[in-house]
Design a protein around this motif. Sequence first.
Motif, PDB file in Angstrom:
ATOM      1  N   LYS A 183      15.251  -6.755 -19.287  1.00 40.24           N
ATOM      2  CA  LYS A 183      13.969  -6.820 -18.568  1.00 40.24           C
ATOM      3  C   LYS A 183      13.664  -5.494 -17.863  1.00 40.24           C
ATOM      4  CE  LYS A 183      13.883 -11.798 -18.059  1.00 40.24           C
ATOM      5  NZ  LYS A 183      14.240 -12.956 -17.255  1.00 40.24           N
ATOM      6  N   VAL A 184      14.692  -4.931 -17.221  1.00 42.79           N
ATOM      7  CA  VAL A 184      14.483  -3.654 -16.526  1.00 42.79           C
ATOM      8  C   VAL A 184      14.047  -2.591 -17.538  1.00 42.79           C
ATOM      9  CG1 VAL A 184      15.605  -1.790 -15.241  1.00 42.79           C
ATOM     10  CG2 VAL A 184      16.092  -4.176 -14.653  1.00 42.79           C
ATOM     11  N   HIS A 185      14.730  -2.542 -18.667  1.00 41.48           N
ATOM     12  CA  HIS A 185      14.397  -1.533 -19.685  1.00 41.48           C
ATOM     13  C   HIS A 185      12.984  -1.756 -20.218  1.00 41.48           C
ATOM     14  CE1 HIS A 185      18.749  -0.086 -20.719  1.00 41.48           C
ATOM     15  NE2 HIS A 185      18.381   0.147 -19.475  1.00 41.48           N
ATOM     16  N   TYR A 186      12.633  -3.012 -20.454  1.00 38.37           N
ATOM     17  CA  TYR A 186      11.311  -3.327 -20.999  1.00 38.37           C
ATOM     18  C   TYR A 186      10.209  -2.835 -20.060  1.00 38.37           C
ATOM     19  CZ  TYR A 186       7.257  -6.034 -22.462  1.00 38.37           C
ATOM     20  OH  TYR A 186       5.999  -6.390 -22.852  1.00 38.37           O
ATOM     21  N   TRP A 187      10.343  -3.144 -18.763  1.00 38.22           N
ATOM     22  CA  TRP A 187       9.271  -2.787 -17.815  1.00 38.22           C
ATOM     23  C   TRP A 187       9.281  -1.303 -17.479  1.00 38.22           C
ATOM     24  CZ3 TRP A 187       5.115  -5.438 -17.524  1.00 38.22           C
ATOM     25  CH2 TRP A 187       5.157  -6.793 -17.859  1.00 38.22           C
ATOM     26  N   ALA A 188      10.476  -0.700 -17.461  1.00 40.41           N
ATOM     27  CA  ALA A 188      10.545   0.746 -17.213  1.00 40.41           C
ATOM     28  C   ALA A 188       9.840   1.479 -18.354  1.00 40.41           C
ATOM     29  CB  ALA A 188      11.989   1.190 -17.089  1.00 40.41           C
ATOM     30  N   ASP A 189      10.066   0.990 -19.560  1.00 38.64           N
ATOM     31  CA  ASP A 189       9.439   1.606 -20.723  1.00 38.64           C
ATOM     32  C   ASP A 189       7.920   1.434 -20.662  1.00 38.64           C
ATOM     33  OD1 ASP A 189       9.522   2.865 -23.280  1.00 38.64           O
ATOM     34  OD2 ASP A 189       9.031   0.910 -24.150  1.00 38.64           O
ATOM     35  N   LYS A 245       5.013   3.162  -9.483  1.00 40.04           N
ATOM     36  CA  LYS A 245       5.312   2.564 -10.792  1.00 40.04           C
ATOM     37  C   LYS A 245       6.640   1.809 -10.762  1.00 40.04           C
ATOM     38  CE  LYS A 245       2.695   6.066 -13.242  1.00 40.04           C
ATOM     39  NZ  LYS A 245       2.778   7.257 -14.108  1.00 40.04           N
ATOM     40  N   VAL A 246       7.616   2.345 -10.040  1.00 43.64           N
ATOM     41  CA  VAL A 246       8.907   1.652  -9.906  1.00 43.64           C
ATOM     42  C   VAL A 246       8.688   0.293  -9.223  1.00 43.64           C
ATOM     43  CG1 VAL A 246      11.175   1.697  -8.761  1.00 43.64           C
ATOM     44  CG2 VAL A 246      10.284   3.774  -9.860  1.00 43.64           C
ATOM     45  N   CYS A 247       7.921   0.307  -8.140  1.00 43.58           N
ATOM     46  CA  CYS A 247       7.657  -0.939  -7.405  1.00 43.58           C
ATOM     47  C   CYS A 247       6.907  -1.931  -8.287  1.00 43.58           C
ATOM     48  CB  CYS A 247       6.843  -0.655  -6.150  1.00 43.58           C
ATOM     49  SG  CYS A 247       7.742   0.341  -4.955  1.00 43.58           S
ATOM     50  N   LEU A 248       5.950  -1.428  -9.051  1.00 44.53           N
ATOM     51  CA  LEU A 248       5.175  -2.298  -9.931  1.00 44.53           C
ATOM     52  C   LEU A 248       6.070  -2.898 -11.018  1.00 44.53           C
ATOM     53  CD1 LEU A 248       2.256  -3.225 -10.140  1.00 44.53           C
ATOM     54  CD2 LEU A 248       1.783  -1.260 -11.617  1.00 44.53           C
ATOM     55  N   ALA A 249       6.972  -2.074 -11.576  1.00 43.90           N
ATOM     56  CA  ALA A 249       7.899  -2.577 -12.600  1.00 43.90           C
ATOM     57  C   ALA A 249       8.771  -3.686 -12.008  1.00 43.90           C
ATOM     58  CB  ALA A 249       8.770  -1.446 -13.135  1.00 43.90           C
ATOM     59  N   ALA A 250       9.239  -3.474 -10.770  1.00 41.28           N
ATOM     60  CA  ALA A 250      10.096  -4.466 -10.108  1.00 41.28           C
ATOM     61  C   ALA A 250       9.352  -5.797  -9.954  1.00 41.28           C
ATOM     62  CB  ALA A 250      10.547  -3.949  -8.744  1.00 41.28           C
ATOM     63  N   LEU A 251       8.067  -5.720  -9.616  1.00 41.25           N
ATOM     64  CA  LEU A 251       7.285  -6.944  -9.414  1.00 41.25           C
ATOM     65  C   LEU A 251       6.956  -7.614 -10.749  1.00 41.25           C
ATOM     66  CD1 LEU A 251       4.773  -5.741  -6.677  1.00 41.25           C
ATOM     67  CD2 LEU A 251       6.910  -6.996  -6.367  1.00 41.25           C
ATOM     68  N   GLN A 289       0.835  -1.195   0.000  1.00 43.45           N
ATOM     69  CA  GLN A 289       0.000   0.000   0.000  1.00 43.45           C
ATOM     70  C   GLN A 289       0.880   1.259   0.000  1.00 43.45           C
ATOM     71  OE1 GLN A 289      -2.888  -0.286   3.093  1.00 43.45           O
ATOM     72  NE2 GLN A 289      -3.989   1.524   2.443  1.00 43.45           N
ATOM     73  N   ASN A 290       1.946   1.226   0.783  1.00 42.46           N
ATOM     74  CA  ASN A 290       2.844   2.372   0.864  1.00 42.46           C
ATOM     75  C   ASN A 290       4.161   2.018   0.166  1.00 42.46           C
ATOM     76  OD1 ASN A 290       4.615   4.345   1.529  1.00 42.46           O
ATOM     77  ND2 ASN A 290       4.404   4.115   3.745  1.00 42.46           N
ATOM     78  N   PRO A 291       4.409   2.603  -1.023  1.00 40.52           N
ATOM     79  CA  PRO A 291       5.606   2.208  -1.776  1.00 40.52           C
ATOM     80  C   PRO A 291       6.904   2.480  -1.027  1.00 40.52           C
ATOM     81  CG  PRO A 291       4.501   4.096  -2.837  1.00 40.52           C
ATOM     82  CD  PRO A 291       3.616   3.637  -1.727  1.00 40.52           C
ATOM     83  N   ASP A 292       6.893   3.434  -0.073  1.00 47.56           N
ATOM     84  CA  ASP A 292       8.118   3.733   0.671  1.00 47.56           C
ATOM     85  C   ASP A 292       8.673   2.520   1.396  1.00 47.56           C
ATOM     86  OD1 ASP A 292       8.501   6.503   0.108  1.00 47.56           O
ATOM     87  OD2 ASP A 292       6.722   6.888   1.318  1.00 47.56           O
ATOM     88  N   THR A 293       7.780   1.610   1.797  1.00 45.17           N
ATOM     89  CA  THR A 293       8.245   0.440   2.532  1.00 45.17           C
ATOM     90  C   THR A 293       8.955  -0.560   1.621  1.00 45.17           C
ATOM     91  OG1 THR A 293       6.072  -0.554   2.260  1.00 45.17           O
ATOM     92  CG2 THR A 293       6.466   0.547   4.336  1.00 45.17           C
ATOM     93  N   MET A 294       8.841  -0.359   0.295  1.00 52.15           N
ATOM     94  CA  MET A 294       9.459  -1.322  -0.623  1.00 52.15           C
ATOM     95  C   MET A 294      10.786  -0.824  -1.185  1.00 52.15           C
ATOM     96  SD  MET A 294       6.175  -2.595  -2.845  1.00 52.15           S
ATOM     97  CE  MET A 294       6.975  -4.094  -3.429  1.00 52.15           C
ATOM     98  N   ILE A 295      11.011   0.487  -1.050  1.00 46.17           N
ATOM     99  CA  ILE A 295      12.147   1.107  -1.746  1.00 46.17           C
ATOM    100  C   ILE A 295      13.392   1.136  -0.868  1.00 46.17           C
ATOM    101  CG2 ILE A 295      12.934   3.428  -2.398  1.00 46.17           C
ATOM    102  CD1 ILE A 295      10.242   3.798  -3.797  1.00 46.17           C
TER     103      ILE A 295
END
Length: 258
Positions: free
Chosen positions: A118-124, A146-152, A88-94
């Motif tokens: 993979k990182v480039h694909y999801w960041a894009d 969005k960063v957290c979602l890309a990582a997942l 719920q809170n992205p700060d806890t994942m970063i």
Amino acid sequence: MIELKDVSFSYQGRKAVENITFSVQKGEKVVILGINGSGKSTILKIINALLFPQEGTYRYRGEIITPKKMKDREFVRKFRKEVVLLFQNPDTMIFNPTVFDEIAFGLRQLGEKDIKEKVHYWADKLGIFHLLDRSPFELSGGEKQKVCLAALLSLEPEVLLLDEPTANLDPRSTGWLIDFLYQLDITVVTTTHNLGIALELGERGLVLSENHRLIYDGNLSEFLKDREKLLEANLIHIHRHRHDDMEHRHYHIHDDFS
Ligand SMILES: Nc1ncnc2c1ncn2[C@@H]1O[C@H](COP(=O)(O)OP(=O)(O)OP(=O)(O)O)[C@@H](O)[C@H]1O
Ligand SMILES: [Mg+2]
């Protein structure tokens, strides 16, 4: 795929989830609805094996998930790739120095190949390519999410657990996320108290009451038409106004009170 049976959980003696039973089939899109404190996040943490039922059982693909099971390294490796949770809170994942490293972290942990691609694909795909060299700590709430979602998503999970994923997103990003989830054929469990978007996140609704029990499991659009059930879940409330000695009543569906 996911089966909770008579699951209860308390934090230091305070109930968070009370006697919950439901199962989710592979590929289903399920929305967990409930007011603040009803137990939505706790249920996602149980499905993600961050918390364990104190009563009842949680089975994933038929295996009972216990603290002991989560010490089986081979199982955990598979489980952590397959079942992912957007907090719920992205700060806890970063915690990484750059957005690139943040997205790459899970892939590296799991010893995946072609990490840069993979990182480039999801960041894009998430529209955050231009942020790859930035520190994730100094991003906006929506950018962090969005960063957290890309990582997942880079882990290509089987089960995506999303805790209030649209809370920080603007309308355009929310629309994008809804369309994106719609075309994914994996299992997705999303929590929200936003009745305005609930229907777009899945057809099936699981609704929690204030006292942490499951009060509805079924078609979400039917639930949203049921005024009594909405009141029971406190997802609407009645205003009483007095004008000219006449009592007028109306009720509101809260689009968003996060
Ligand atoms: N770490 C914790 N320690 C103690 N109590 C907690 C903790 N996390 C949650 N709770 C309590 O457990 C109950 C359920 O919390 P939970 O976070 O699952 O609710 P939620 O439905 O996700 O709420 P929200 O809509 O505000 O996110 C609440 O009463 C809350 O106060
Ligand atoms: Mg929550």
